[in-house]
Motif scaffolding. Structure first.
Motif, mmCIF file in Angstrom:
data_model
loop_
_atom_site.group_PDB
_atom_site.id
_atom_site.type_symbol
_atom_site.label_atom_id
_atom_site.label_comp_id
_atom_site.label_asym_id
_atom_site.label_seq_id
_atom_site.Cartn_x
_atom_site.Cartn_y
_atom_site.Cartn_z
ATOM 1 N N PRO A 251 0.800 -1.232 0.000
ATOM 2 C CA PRO A 251 0.000 0.000 0.000
ATOM 3 C C PRO A 251 0.828 1.274 0.000
ATOM 4 O O PRO A 251 0.467 2.256 -0.671
ATOM 5 N N GLY A 252 1.944 1.282 0.732
ATOM 6 C CA GLY A 252 2.774 2.476 0.767
ATOM 7 C C GLY A 252 3.377 2.792 -0.586
ATOM 8 O O GLY A 252 3.398 3.956 -1.030
ATOM 9 N N GLN A 253 3.870 1.762 -1.258
ATOM 10 C CA GLN A 253 4.449 1.966 -2.586
ATOM 11 C C GLN A 253 3.371 2.338 -3.607
ATOM 12 O O GLN A 253 3.590 3.157 -4.499
ATOM 13 N N LEU A 254 2.192 1.729 -3.471
ATOM 14 C CA LEU A 254 1.091 2.062 -4.371
ATOM 15 C C LEU A 254 0.707 3.530 -4.237
ATOM 16 O O LEU A 254 0.456 4.213 -5.242
ATOM 17 N N ARG A 321 12.925 -6.354 -0.689
ATOM 18 C CA ARG A 321 11.935 -5.276 -0.525
ATOM 19 C C ARG A 321 11.540 -4.704 -1.878
ATOM 20 O O ARG A 321 12.380 -4.485 -2.743
ATOM 21 N N PHE A 322 10.242 -4.464 -2.067
ATOM 22 C CA PHE A 322 9.723 -3.802 -3.258
ATOM 23 C C PHE A 322 9.801 -2.307 -3.043
ATOM 24 O O PHE A 322 9.131 -1.751 -2.175
ATOM 25 N N ASP A 323 10.644 -1.630 -3.814
ATOM 26 C CA ASP A 323 10.923 -0.205 -3.619
ATOM 27 C C ASP A 323 10.891 0.498 -4.977
ATOM 28 O O ASP A 323 11.828 0.379 -5.774
ATOM 29 N N VAL A 324 9.817 1.226 -5.262
ATOM 30 C CA VAL A 324 9.661 1.856 -6.573
ATOM 31 C C VAL A 324 10.658 2.987 -6.798
ATOM 32 O O VAL A 324 10.828 3.442 -7.938
#
Length: 397
Positions: A251-254, A321-324
């Motif tokens: 949610p944070g990345q979205l 970690r998923f980090d845009v």
């Protein structure tokens, strides 16, 4: 049976197909190139070693009788190296450049995504892999090759038959698949080849095959078109589905991407790094050598774990970690590297970019459906979730 004595000996096919990342991390930490008995191959999990293998087609070749795709569709740029590889690939290079892809297929892709999203928009819920990602990958590749008037269901039937035959060849003589699988694959390829001959004889203006006729024989053009078609379907479907899974699961990345749509491209690259749609690529050693401390012999299979290399902490900080906003996510190897770098990378990126931005723009409140939690990506070679159920707030009339 004696218990396993090394991390490589304890690796199972089940964990490589379900969640390979813990096992790949253990292997990378202890021996970034090691013999994995369950694969019958050397597995390369370190980033630098992976780049070295993919770059050096003289030492690590695809041109080997065990390469299963060539047994089904014939020699192509996918299964050749050296001068022959260059000859097969060269006619496709210009039509698959970024500027050519955008000029030929941007408008078509936007229209197709728009239709797919319009079809599900009033429902308030959908399974995105089958409703958007898969149909988009099929129709765009069909349009690119001049098969636009062919029923997508027919293309998928050819795809299923050929892929099953390739997998049966790769599994070897001890596998359980019967002779009917090979026969069905041959029949499917014959039907596809017949349709492609019609396209080659009179290619539509939008067809990328219009630029390759004459440079290759008819049989060579058909073999290369087949690998492009099915590579484009499988990996692009997975690429789009994985990207949406990662965004909706974070949610944070979205929220960051919703606020700055300019980060959609970066989010797609980061998703490719975190879970590449094609997790492994095979090569075959042409001579005895040392690779990362491993003694490899001529003829040995050397499998590059793209999934492992893409999470090498020596290259990517906090790799799970998923980090845009990751500054170096584009260094991933999801499209391979070297002479076999994915020819369709620009087209796949275009499809994913348009799909993600359209889904976020037109489906307000898009989120994972809590009634049907998403499956995690699965697969030894090609990885994507079996389903991705989502819901949103449908606009009231």
């Amino acid at each position: 049976m004696s218990p396993p004595t090394t991390p490589a000996e304890s690796v199972t096919l089940a964990e490589l197909e379900s969640d390979p990342h813990p096992a790949l991390a253990r292997l990378r930490a202890t021996a970034p190139a090691c013999w994995v008995p369950v694969l019958g191959a050397w597995l390369v999990t370190g980033y630098d070693l992976a780049v070295g293998v993919l770059r050096d087609s003289r030492t690590f070749t695809v041109d080997d009788p065990r390469f299963s795709t060539a047994k089904v569709v014939g020699p192509s740029m996918l299964s050749l190296d050296g001068a022959q590889h260059a000859r097969h690939r060269a006619p496709f290079t210009r039509p698959f450049r970024s500027d050519e892809i955008h000029a030929r297929l941007d408008s078509f892709t936007r229209a197709e995504v728009g239709q797919l999203v319009s079809a599900i928009q009033p429902r308030g819920e959908a399974e995105l892999r089958r409703a958007v990602a898969g149909p988009l990958a099929v129709t765009v590749m069909a349009e690119a090759l001049g098969l636009g008037y062919t029923d997508p269901a027919q293309i998928l039937a050819w795809y299923d038959g050929i892929v099953a035959a390739v997998q049966a060849e790769a599994a070897g003589p001890g596998a359980t698949a019967g002779p009917g699988v090979a026969a069905a694959g041959s029949a499917a390829f014959a039907e596809l080849a017949a349709r492609l001959r019609q396209v080659i004889a009179a290619p539509p203006a939008s067809s990328l095959l219009a630029d390759v006729t004459g440079a290759l024989t008819e049989a060579e053009a058909i073999s290369n078109a087949a690998v492009l078609l099915f590579g484009g379907i499988e990996t692009t479907e997975g690429m789009i589905t994985n990207a949406m899974l990662h965004l909706l699961s974070s949610p944070g990345q979205l929220e960051i991407v919703r606020t700055d749509r300019g980060l959609i491209a970066a989010a797609i690259e980061e998703s490719l790094r975190l879970e590449p749609a094609a997790a492994v690529v095979d090569r075959y050693a042409t001579s005895d050598m040392q690779l990362g401390g491993a003694r490899i012999h001529a003829g040995d299979q050397v499998t590059v774990s793209v999934a492992g290399a893409n999470r090498d902490p020596a290259v990517f900080a906090d790799p799970d970690r998923f980090d845009v906003r990751r500054p170096n996510s584009a260094k991933h190897l999801a499209f391979a590297h070297g002479p076999h770098f994915c020819l369709g990378a620009h087209l796949a990126r275009l499809e994913a970019q348009i799909a993600v931005e359209t889904l976020l723009d037109r489906l307000p409140g898009l989120r994972l459906d809590p009634r049907c939690p998403p499956g995690t990506p699965l697969g030894l070679v090609f990885r994507k979730p079996p389903r991705l159920n989502v819901c949103w707030n449908p606009r009231r009339r």
